[in-house]
Design an enzyme around this catalytic site. Structure first.
Site, PDB file in Angstrom:
ATOM      1  N   ASP A  35       2.301  11.771  -2.463  1.00 44.23           N
ATOM      2  CA  ASP A  35       2.810  10.234  -3.095  1.00 44.23           C
ATOM      3  C   ASP A  35       4.220  10.321  -3.494  1.00 44.23           C
ATOM      4  O   ASP A  35       4.572  11.446  -3.971  1.00 44.23           O
ATOM      5  CB  ASP A  35       2.002   9.966  -4.311  1.00 44.23           C
ATOM      6  CG  ASP A  35       2.390   8.683  -4.853  1.00 44.23           C
ATOM      7  OD1 ASP A  35       3.404   8.254  -5.085  1.00 44.23           O
ATOM      8  OD2 ASP A  35       0.900   7.900  -4.780  1.00 44.23           O
ATOM      9  N   VAL A 100      -0.044  -1.193  -2.656  1.00 47.31           N
ATOM     10  CA  VAL A 100       0.148  -1.072  -1.358  1.00 47.31           C
ATOM     11  C   VAL A 100      -1.269  -1.462  -0.894  1.00 47.31           C
ATOM     12  O   VAL A 100      -2.354  -0.828  -1.232  1.00 47.31           O
ATOM     13  CB  VAL A 100       0.651   0.319  -0.688  1.00 47.31           C
ATOM     14  CG1 VAL A 100       0.316   0.359   0.608  1.00 47.31           C
ATOM     15  CG2 VAL A 100       1.914   0.644  -1.605  1.00 47.31           C
ATOM     16  N   HIS A 104      -6.588   3.287   0.105  1.00 43.16           N
ATOM     17  CA  HIS A 104      -6.250   4.703  -0.255  1.00 43.16           C
ATOM     18  C   HIS A 104      -6.775   5.241  -1.534  1.00 43.16           C
ATOM     19  O   HIS A 104      -7.412   4.400  -2.279  1.00 43.16           O
ATOM     20  CB  HIS A 104      -4.609   4.778  -0.296  1.00 43.16           C
ATOM     21  CG  HIS A 104      -4.284   4.038  -1.149  1.00 43.16           C
ATOM     22  ND1 HIS A 104      -3.813   2.628  -0.954  1.00 43.16           N
ATOM     23  CD2 HIS A 104      -3.924   4.390  -2.450  1.00 43.16           C
ATOM     24  CE1 HIS A 104      -3.312   2.088  -1.893  1.00 43.16           C
ATOM     25  NE2 HIS A 104      -3.206   2.884  -3.098  1.00 43.16           N
ATOM     26  N   HIS A 106      -6.168   8.169  -4.492  1.00 45.18           N
ATOM     27  CA  HIS A 106      -5.138   8.942  -5.187  1.00 45.18           C
ATOM     28  C   HIS A 106      -6.034  10.197  -5.741  1.00 45.18           C
ATOM     29  O   HIS A 106      -7.038  10.178  -6.348  1.00 45.18           O
ATOM     30  CB  HIS A 106      -4.661   8.452  -6.493  1.00 45.18           C
ATOM     31  CG  HIS A 106      -3.946   7.250  -6.179  1.00 45.18           C
ATOM     32  ND1 HIS A 106      -2.612   7.167  -6.456  1.00 45.18           N
ATOM     33  CD2 HIS A 106      -4.595   5.879  -5.960  1.00 45.18           C
ATOM     34  CE1 HIS A 106      -2.165   5.794  -6.150  1.00 45.18           C
ATOM     35  NE2 HIS A 106      -3.235   5.096  -5.757  1.00 45.18           N
TER      36      HIS A 106
END
Ligand code: 5GP
Length: 142
Positions: A35, A100, A104, A106
């Protein structure tokens, strides 16, 4: 009604190799990279190649390969940074904090007494991201 997937999103561009990233892992179904605005040292994103905005519109077949890699990366970042724990986060739509719109997860190494930095906060230096990516790749390699 849910909005449509936009193939112009930044992670789709990263997956297509149109913009650079510090990749730590790739297989047929999943990519993991650093990231750029980490909430902690070693903050990694795990991203399925299959297009969906988030968990709400994803094909359930995506989740097995995706979370298999989330676990691998979580174990690797804990080892790479000698972390005390690992926070796993995943956001769906703007109200949740998603910024975004390609699914995804994290993966953030955690250290006793060290709070998370703000979400989508400050850009990290490329050389720091490269060094951290190298540590994670080494941990993934065993
Ligand atoms: P979300 O808010 O959608 O769950 O998380 C998006 C994440 O992507 C944020 O943590 C943000 O720092 C990160 N991010 C935004 N733009 C880029 C980029 O161009 N490259 C990388 N590697 N990460 C990005």
């Amino acid at each position: 009604m849910a909005e449509a997937y936009d193939p112009g999103n930044i992670f789709a561009k990263i997956l297509r190799g149109e913009i650079p990233s510090h990749r730590v892992y790739e297989d047929d179904a999943v990519v993991a990279f650093m990231d750029v605005m980490p909430q902690g040292t070693g903050h990694t994103l795990v991203v399925p190649k299959a297009p969906s905005r988030n968990m709400l519109d994803a094909d359930p077949a995506t989740f097995g390969p995706l979370f298999t890699v989330v676990q691998k990366v979580a174990v690797a970042v804990k080892k790479a940074f000698n972390a005390d724990g690992v926070t796993i986060m995943q956001f769906n739509e703007p109200a949740s904090g998603q910024t975004v719109y390609h699914l995804h997860v994290h993966v953030v190494p955690r250290f006793e007494g060290v709070p998370l930095k703000p979400h989508s906060g400050q850009m990290e230096k490329p050389e720091v991201l490269a060094e951290n990516a190298g540590k994670i790749r080494a941990a993934l390699a065993g």
